[in-house]
Write an enzyme that holds these catalytic residues in place. Structure first.
Site, mmCIF file in Angstrom:
data_model
loop_
_atom_site.group_PDB
_atom_site.id
_atom_site.type_symbol
_atom_site.label_atom_id
_atom_site.label_comp_id
_atom_site.label_asym_id
_atom_site.label_seq_id
_atom_site.Cartn_x
_atom_site.Cartn_y
_atom_site.Cartn_z
ATOM 1 N N SER A 23 0.807 -1.225 0.000
ATOM 2 C CA SER A 23 0.000 0.000 0.000
ATOM 3 C C SER A 23 0.840 1.275 0.000
ATOM 4 C CB SER A 23 -0.962 0.018 1.187
ATOM 5 O OG SER A 23 -0.241 0.111 2.399
ATOM 6 N N HIS A 47 1.205 4.335 6.783
ATOM 7 C CA HIS A 47 0.637 5.181 5.725
ATOM 8 C C HIS A 47 1.071 6.636 5.914
ATOM 9 C CE1 HIS A 47 -2.862 2.343 4.387
ATOM 10 N NE2 HIS A 47 -1.683 1.954 3.957
ATOM 11 N N ASP A 104 -7.884 6.460 4.460
ATOM 12 C CA ASP A 104 -7.968 5.308 5.370
ATOM 13 C C ASP A 104 -9.204 5.270 6.260
ATOM 14 O OD1 ASP A 104 -5.571 4.357 4.406
ATOM 15 O OD2 ASP A 104 -4.374 5.162 6.047
#
Length: 192
Positions: free
Chosen positions: A68, A108, A134
């Protein structure tokens, strides 16, 4: 030509020979090897706790488990984290955070930050390789993360070094075999 058997070296031919080696050791040697093994384990734990204190992060080293964050980080990259409370969180920073109800932390990038006059900070994250933010990963009803959710901030990385961890988690038998071999080596290794 000299054969290995004539030089007096002993190479174990099966796993049963390992137990034979243990029986050949006197009690003092065996205690020394067990103590040596215990010192290795306790040293590793002390180093880990020292890193926790130095970095301010409950987990100073993490492995990227998904794609990701590509192209910034790839699956298997080893990240080094810090989490000093006085450092403000800024958009563009890569954070590792835990979400209530999930055991595994997520790596992230911060895409939005909301800072209130009283100093409270809320922020939104997104994986570089993901299409959406998210909010779908956060607990139900949660739209923003807070500083308390942050495990650490990425400060450096080693590419693909964490693949060993991923392989050991994906193949538990491999993990136990590797641990058994390492333990046997430490216990059976003799000082020369």
């Amino acid at each position: 030509m000299v054969r290995a058997g004539t030089m007096g070296t002993h190479l174990p031919t099966s796993s049963l020979d390992i137990f034979g080696d243990l029986r050949k050791m006197n009690k003092r040697q065996l205690y020394y090897q067990v103590l040596n093994f215990a010192m290795i384990v306790s040293s590793a734990l002390m180093i880990w706790k020292g890193l926790i204190v130095l970095t301010g992060s409950e987990s100073p080293i993490v492995v990227v488990l998904s794609g990701s964050m590509e192209p910034a980080f790839h699956r298997g990259d080893l990240l080094f984290l810090t989490n000093f409370r006085e450092d403000p969180i800024r958009a563009g920073e890569i954070v590792v955070f835990k979400v209530e109800g999930r055991d595994i932390p997520i790596v992230h990038r911060v895409i939005k930050v909301h800072e209130k006059d009283n100093g409270d900070i809320k922020f939104l994250t997104k994986g570089d390789n993901n299409e959406v933010d998210d909010r779908g990963l956060y607990k139900e009803g949660q739209n923003w993360l807070e500083k308390k959710d942050v495990v650490g901030r990425a400060r450096g990385f080693l590419p693909y070094v964490g693949m060993v961890t991923i392989i050991m988690n994906d193949y538990p038998k491999f993990k136990y075999a590797l641990l058994a071999v390492m333990g046997a080596y430490v216990l059976l290794k003799r000082e020369s």
